[in-house]
Design an enzyme around this catalytic site. Structure first.
Site, PDB file in Angstrom:
ATOM      1  N   THR A  64     -15.116  -8.748 -16.629  1.00 13.46           N
ATOM      2  CA  THR A  64     -15.823  -8.507 -15.372  1.00 13.46           C
ATOM      3  C   THR A  64     -17.314  -8.619 -15.614  1.00 13.46           C
ATOM      4  O   THR A  64     -17.771  -8.525 -16.756  1.00 13.46           O
ATOM      5  CB  THR A  64     -15.522  -7.094 -14.826  1.00 13.46           C
ATOM      6  OG1 THR A  64     -16.067  -6.963 -13.514  1.00 13.46           O
ATOM      7  CG2 THR A  64     -16.133  -6.006 -15.684  1.00 13.46           C
TER       8      THR A  64
ATOM      9  N   ASN B 230     -18.996  -6.876 -13.040  1.00 13.72           N
ATOM     10  CA  ASN B 230     -19.318  -5.847 -12.044  1.00 13.72           C
ATOM     11  C   ASN B 230     -19.857  -4.614 -12.782  1.00 13.72           C
ATOM     12  O   ASN B 230     -19.123  -3.940 -13.506  1.00 13.72           O
ATOM     13  CB  ASN B 230     -18.029  -5.505 -11.273  1.00 13.72           C
ATOM     14  CG  ASN B 230     -18.259  -4.440 -10.218  1.00 13.72           C
ATOM     15  OD1 ASN B 230     -19.055  -3.528 -10.415  1.00 13.72           O
ATOM     16  ND2 ASN B 230     -17.552  -4.556  -9.115  1.00 13.72           N
TER      17      ASN B 230
ATOM     18  N   LYS C 173     -17.995  -1.145 -12.299  1.00 16.49           N
ATOM     19  CA  LYS C 173     -16.728  -1.002 -13.016  1.00 16.49           C
ATOM     20  C   LYS C 173     -16.971  -0.791 -14.513  1.00 16.49           C
ATOM     21  O   LYS C 173     -16.321   0.014 -15.156  1.00 16.49           O
ATOM     22  CB  LYS C 173     -15.878  -2.271 -12.831  1.00 16.49           C
ATOM     23  CG  LYS C 173     -15.325  -2.457 -11.430  1.00 16.49           C
ATOM     24  CD  LYS C 173     -14.429  -3.682 -11.420  1.00 16.49           C
ATOM     25  CE  LYS C 173     -13.935  -4.029 -10.048  1.00 16.49           C
ATOM     26  NZ  LYS C 173     -13.119  -5.254 -10.066  1.00 16.49           N
TER      27      LYS C 173
ATOM     28  N   ASP D 180      -7.299  -6.492 -11.084  1.00 14.18           N
ATOM     29  CA  ASP D 180      -7.302  -7.110  -9.755  1.00 14.18           C
ATOM     30  C   ASP D 180      -6.805  -6.062  -8.766  1.00 14.18           C
ATOM     31  O   ASP D 180      -5.872  -5.312  -9.074  1.00 14.18           O
ATOM     32  CB  ASP D 180      -6.426  -8.363  -9.727  1.00 14.18           C
ATOM     33  CG  ASP D 180      -6.784  -9.277  -8.543  1.00 14.18           C
ATOM     34  OD1 ASP D 180      -7.901  -9.131  -7.997  1.00 14.18           O
ATOM     35  OD2 ASP D 180      -5.966 -10.127  -8.164  1.00 14.18           O
ATOM     36  N   THR D 181      -7.443  -6.017  -7.602  1.00 15.01           N
ATOM     37  CA  THR D 181      -7.143  -4.989  -6.602  1.00 15.01           C
ATOM     38  C   THR D 181      -6.886  -5.626  -5.249  1.00 15.01           C
ATOM     39  O   THR D 181      -7.493  -6.641  -4.908  1.00 15.01           O
ATOM     40  CB  THR D 181      -8.345  -4.018  -6.475  1.00 15.01           C
ATOM     41  OG1 THR D 181      -8.462  -3.274  -7.673  1.00 15.01           O
ATOM     42  CG2 THR D 181      -8.170  -3.052  -5.321  1.00 15.01           C
TER      43      THR D 181
ATOM     44  N   GLY E 297     -16.713  -2.578   0.021  1.00 14.26           N
ATOM     45  CA  GLY E 297     -15.474  -3.191   0.510  1.00 14.26           C
ATOM     46  C   GLY E 297     -14.951  -2.523   1.773  1.00 14.26           C
ATOM     47  O   GLY E 297     -15.694  -2.273   2.722  1.00 14.26           O
TER      48      GLY E 297
ATOM     49  N   ASP F  79     -13.967   0.474   2.207  1.00 12.51           N
ATOM     50  CA  ASP F  79     -14.080   1.937   2.185  1.00 12.51           C
ATOM     51  C   ASP F  79     -14.286   2.580   3.568  1.00 12.51           C
ATOM     52  O   ASP F  79     -13.673   3.607   3.846  1.00 12.51           O
ATOM     53  CB  ASP F  79     -15.232   2.372   1.247  1.00 12.51           C
ATOM     54  CG  ASP F  79     -14.797   2.380  -0.210  1.00 12.51           C
ATOM     55  OD1 ASP F  79     -13.593   2.219  -0.481  1.00 12.51           O
ATOM     56  OD2 ASP F  79     -15.671   2.552  -1.078  1.00 12.51           O
TER      57      ASP F  79
ATOM     58  N   LYS G 257     -13.659  10.183  -4.832  1.00 10.86           N
ATOM     59  CA  LYS G 257     -12.998   8.886  -4.665  1.00 10.86           C
ATOM     60  C   LYS G 257     -12.475   8.387  -6.018  1.00 10.86           C
ATOM     61  O   LYS G 257     -11.332   7.949  -6.119  1.00 10.86           O
ATOM     62  CB  LYS G 257     -13.971   7.858  -4.067  1.00 10.86           C
ATOM     63  CG  LYS G 257     -13.287   6.515  -3.858  1.00 10.86           C
ATOM     64  CD  LYS G 257     -14.200   5.357  -3.522  1.00 10.86           C
ATOM     65  CE  LYS G 257     -13.458   4.052  -3.772  1.00 10.86           C
ATOM     66  NZ  LYS G 257     -14.262   2.856  -3.675  1.00 10.86           N
TER      67      LYS G 257
END
Ligand code: IMP
Length: 196
Positions: free
Chosen positions: A8, A10, A13, A69-70, A150, A152, A172
């Site tokens: 990643t 990101n 993350k 992956d989500t 996203g 959320d 969260k």
């Protein structure tokens, strides 16, 4: 300390993972190993995409590594956007476009149940392992809150009266799909680090 690449770039993350496993493995991002290619996610399942990313890095660069992956799976939409969550409203779309499409498609629907599901694929010492986390909830009829990213603002986890975008991040992260998958990964890595 053994190196493990997280496929990643990101930074959120990366920070989350490093905080959790940083004392048992040295976690590196793609940038840290000078890989700038965008690894494609062409498959129709989260599992296949996550393993494709992990295998790409392992086979090309020789590192032990993991990838995630989500997807947001909405029952009334037959599991969509699912694996297409990042680009539901089109290839170059913004998060807001994705939210708008989901709200439009869910307009007037009474069954609003949905879940976020996260799959992590790990390749360690030549063996493949899979970790999964999910959080059940519902799609709200309008946006609530401004935290997070996203989907959320339109996702409310079961048992809570706030959307993900209204919650403190610590809460969260504890109950989320990624939080649960990462907890399984880190527990596994801690055991492996002791066996070295
Ligand atoms: P990724 O596989 O983690 O990049 O996630 C794919 C897409 O799912 C993202 O672009 C977001 O649209 C959505 N997503 C993933 N995790 C979350 C989350 O925690 N909250 C809201 N949306 C998320």
């Amino acid at each position: 300390m053994k190196t493990l690449v997280f496929a990643t770039n990101n930074p959120h993350k990366l920070k989350e993972i490093k905080a959790k496993v940083g004392d048992s493995f040295e976690i590196k991002s793609l940038k840290d190993i000078d890989v700038s290619e965008d690894i494609p996610e062409p498959y129709e399942t989260l599992e296949k995409n996550a393993f494709n990313k992990a295998r790409c890095i392992h086979e090309k660069y020789g590192y032990d590594c993991f990838a995630d992956d989500t997807g947001l799976e909405i029952d009334e939409l037959n599991g969509r956007p699912g694996v297409y969550s990042a680009r539901y409203a089109g290839p170059q779309c913004h998060f807001q476009d994705n939210i708008n499409r989901v709200l439009r498609e869910m307009e007037g629907e009474t069954n609003r149940s949905a879940r976020f599901r996260c799959v992590i694929a790990l390749i360690l010492n030549g063996q493949e392992h899979q970790f999964e986390g999910a959080v059940e909830g519902k799609i709200l009829t309008e946006e609530h809150g401004s935290e997070g990213f996203g989907y959320d603002p339109v996702f409310q986890p079961g048992g809570y009266d706030q959307s993900f975008a209204e919650m403190p991040l610590e809460i969260k992260n504890k109950i989320s799909h990624r939080g649960k998958a990462v907890a399984k990964l880190t527990a596994f890595l801690k055991v492996k680090a002791k066996q070295k």
